[in-house]
Design a protein around this motif. Structure first.
Motif, mmCIF file in Angstrom:
data_model
loop_
_atom_site.group_PDB
_atom_site.id
_atom_site.type_symbol
_atom_site.label_atom_id
_atom_site.label_comp_id
_atom_site.label_asym_id
_atom_site.label_seq_id
_atom_site.Cartn_x
_atom_site.Cartn_y
_atom_site.Cartn_z
ATOM 1 N N ALA A 155 0.819 -1.219 0.000
ATOM 2 C CA ALA A 155 0.000 0.000 0.000
ATOM 3 C C ALA A 155 0.845 1.258 0.000
ATOM 4 O O ALA A 155 0.364 2.325 -0.360
ATOM 5 N N GLY A 156 2.099 1.160 0.430
ATOM 6 C CA GLY A 156 2.964 2.336 0.472
ATOM 7 C C GLY A 156 4.415 1.927 0.567
ATOM 8 O O GLY A 156 4.750 0.877 1.119
ATOM 9 N N ALA A 157 5.276 2.756 0.000
ATOM 10 C CA ALA A 157 6.721 2.514 0.036
ATOM 11 C C ALA A 157 7.402 3.832 0.392
ATOM 12 O O ALA A 157 7.088 4.879 -0.180
ATOM 13 N N PHE A 158 8.367 3.756 1.338
ATOM 14 C CA PHE A 158 8.974 4.966 1.875
ATOM 15 C C PHE A 158 10.484 4.796 1.974
ATOM 16 O O PHE A 158 10.959 3.759 2.462
ATOM 17 N N PRO A 159 11.243 5.789 1.527
ATOM 18 C CA PRO A 159 12.704 5.715 1.697
ATOM 19 C C PRO A 159 13.099 6.177 3.095
ATOM 20 O O PRO A 159 12.253 6.544 3.919
ATOM 21 N N LYS A 160 14.396 6.176 3.351
ATOM 22 C CA LYS A 160 14.909 6.718 4.598
ATOM 23 C C LYS A 160 15.074 8.227 4.416
ATOM 24 O O LYS A 160 15.978 8.688 3.740
ATOM 25 N N ILE A 176 9.296 13.256 -2.752
ATOM 26 C CA ILE A 176 9.089 11.822 -2.506
ATOM 27 C C ILE A 176 8.217 11.617 -1.276
ATOM 28 O O ILE A 176 7.332 10.750 -1.249
ATOM 29 N N LYS A 177 8.467 12.421 -0.231
ATOM 30 C CA LYS A 177 7.691 12.280 1.000
ATOM 31 C C LYS A 177 6.209 12.579 0.748
ATOM 32 O O LYS A 177 5.324 11.805 1.172
ATOM 33 N N GLU A 178 5.934 13.670 0.075
ATOM 34 C CA GLU A 178 4.542 14.024 -0.195
ATOM 35 C C GLU A 178 3.876 12.981 -1.087
ATOM 36 O O GLU A 178 2.733 12.586 -0.857
ATOM 37 N N ARG A 179 4.587 12.517 -2.100
ATOM 38 C CA ARG A 179 4.005 11.535 -3.019
ATOM 39 C C ARG A 179 3.795 10.189 -2.332
ATOM 40 O O ARG A 179 2.754 9.537 -2.537
ATOM 41 N N GLN A 183 0.135 8.510 -1.717
ATOM 42 C CA GLN A 183 -0.274 7.190 -2.214
ATOM 43 C C GLN A 183 -0.800 6.306 -1.088
ATOM 44 O O GLN A 183 -1.779 5.569 -1.264
ATOM 45 N N LEU A 184 -0.142 6.370 0.081
ATOM 46 C CA LEU A 184 -0.613 5.549 1.202
ATOM 47 C C LEU A 184 -2.014 5.970 1.638
ATOM 48 O O LEU A 184 -2.878 5.114 1.888
ATOM 49 N N LEU A 185 -2.253 7.268 1.746
ATOM 50 C CA LEU A 185 -3.594 7.740 2.095
ATOM 51 C C LEU A 185 -4.618 7.296 1.044
ATOM 52 O O LEU A 185 -5.739 6.882 1.384
ATOM 53 N N GLN A 186 -4.233 7.372 -0.198
ATOM 54 C CA GLN A 186 -5.133 6.951 -1.273
ATOM 55 C C GLN A 186 -5.465 5.465 -1.153
ATOM 56 O O GLN A 186 -6.626 5.064 -1.287
ATOM 57 N N GLN A 187 -4.449 4.633 -0.887
ATOM 58 C CA GLN A 187 -4.683 3.194 -0.748
ATOM 59 C C GLN A 187 -5.554 2.888 0.472
ATOM 60 O O GLN A 187 -6.411 1.992 0.425
ATOM 61 N N ILE A 188 -5.326 3.617 1.570
ATOM 62 C CA ILE A 188 -6.145 3.390 2.768
ATOM 63 C C ILE A 188 -7.613 3.673 2.478
ATOM 64 O O ILE A 188 -8.507 2.874 2.802
#
Length: 376
Positions: A155-160, A176-179, A183-188
């Motif tokens: 549902a979401g992928a996040f870098p360090k 990247i953080k905003e995107r 995407q995670l909010l959209q998937q939720i």
């Protein structure tokens, strides 16, 4: 007469002077004695300091003397051996019958062959090592591999993310953080929308992980903060060990021996006045499934579970078993959020990573991808 003399008939004036002189002499004697004692103590300290040095110097002198004698003996033996060798050479009557054949021309150089072999070895060895390391790498590594290994949809992928964006960073981490969180909010919301609508009550989301230090607290807080900025009423429940939050809708709970018996949020937080119907969403952060026993009845009430896992760790049988046990207590399929990814592994989920590239790199990327329609 009685006033000027003592009962023994001595002159009182002379007696007083003598007494005073003797008192002065006694005080002088005591003073000299004190000075002598101080000097004796100082001498004792100096003697204690320098006394061992004498024995050390003597030992060093003996070692130097032994080494010098050994050196002179070896030198004498060497000279004798050289004299003996010279005498043997002078007295021998041997003649050379077959003289050695010396090469007239030097042998051909093998430099070119060595350069080729070194180049092949330097190219092949790192390639072989990289391939072996790639096959031996058992970490989740990227979202596609994480989805295959864990068996859940990502549902979401996040870098360090760095603590502070530097000007020298080539990657635009803010984008990247905003995107990523978008995407995670959209998937939720899409997963909640796909479920049957509830008659009443908020939509509940549980944030879980099989181990501790997976980054679920950070992800949960970021999602909750973005939902609140969007005007939604969100409650966030988290363990006391997590970082505290000043927001009034953030509530901590204690993980004790009665934690797994909790049946609702009010009992969990110890706040009997807590009304979940006053919120649109309730986020519950649970401790690691392998570290603490979770409340089964409370978890069964939640509509969506978000499993957070680090990309730089392995997924073993204990993690799979803990996740399977958790899935038995819920009526939905959890979703996966992969954390601490390398930025270049996010292209499959975020598309092209925004970063500053040189002209040569952009051209090389266009050639490799056969994409000349836009900037690489």
């Amino acid at each position: 007469y009685a006033v000027n003399r003592t009962p023994e008939g001595l002159e009182a004036k002379e007696l007083l002077n003598k007494w005073l002189n003797h008192v002065v002499e006694v005080e002088q004697a005591f003073a000299r004695l004190g000075v002598l004692k101080v000097r004796q103590a100082e001498f004792d300290v100096i003697y204690a300091k320098f006394a061992p040095w004498g024995s050390k110097i003597k030992r060093m002198e003996r070692e130097i003397d032994v080494a010098e004698k050994a050196y002179l003996e070896n030198l004498h033996s060497f000279n004798q051996a050289k004299l003996h060798q010279y005498n043997m050479m002078m007295s021998a009557n041997l003649k050379v019958v077959d003289p050695p054949v010396l090469p007239v021309k030097p042998a051909a150089s093998k430099r070119a062959m060595l350069i080729v072999v070194a180049f092949l070895a330097g190219f092949m060895m790192p390639l072989i090592v990289a391939i072996v390391l790639e096959f031996m790498d058992g970490t989740l590594k990227n979202p596609l591999r994480a989805s295959e290994v864990v068996g859940l949809e990502v549902a979401g992928a996040f870098p360090k993310f760095p603590e502070r964006q530097k000007k020298s960073d080539k990657i635009d981490y803010e984008f990247i953080k905003e995107r990523s969180f978008g995407q995670l909010l959209q998937q939720i919301k899409l997963n909640l929308r796909a479920q049957a609508p509830k008659a009443e009550g908020p939509r509940r989301i549980a944030v879980i992980s099989t181990r501790s230090n997976e980054g679920k607290s950070h992800l949960a807080r970021e999602v909750v903060e973005r939902m609140r900025k969007g005007g939604e009423k969100v409650a966030y429940l988290f363990p006391e060990a997590s970082q505290p939050s000043p927001h009034p809708d953030d509530m901590s709970y204690e993980v004790d021996h009665r934690f797994f018996e909790m049946k609702n949020e009010a009992e969990l937080t110890g706040n009997q006045g807590f009304d979940p119907n006053a919120y649109q969403y309730v986020f519950l952060e649970l401790p690691g499934l392998l570290t603490e026993a979770y409340p089964v009845e409370l978890a069964a009430q939640y509509d969506l579970s978000l499993l957070v896992a680090r990309s730089n760790r392995t997924w073993n049988a204990a993690d799979a078993k803990a996740l399977a046990t958790f899935q038995q207590s819920i009526s939905h399929t959890p979703r996966l959020a992969v954390n601490l990814l390398k930025p270049e592994t996010l292209e499959n989920s975020l598309g092209e990573i925004p970063k500053r590239r040189s002209r040569m790199r952009r051209l090389g990327k266009k050639i490799i991808l056969f994409d000349f329609s836009k900037k690489a």
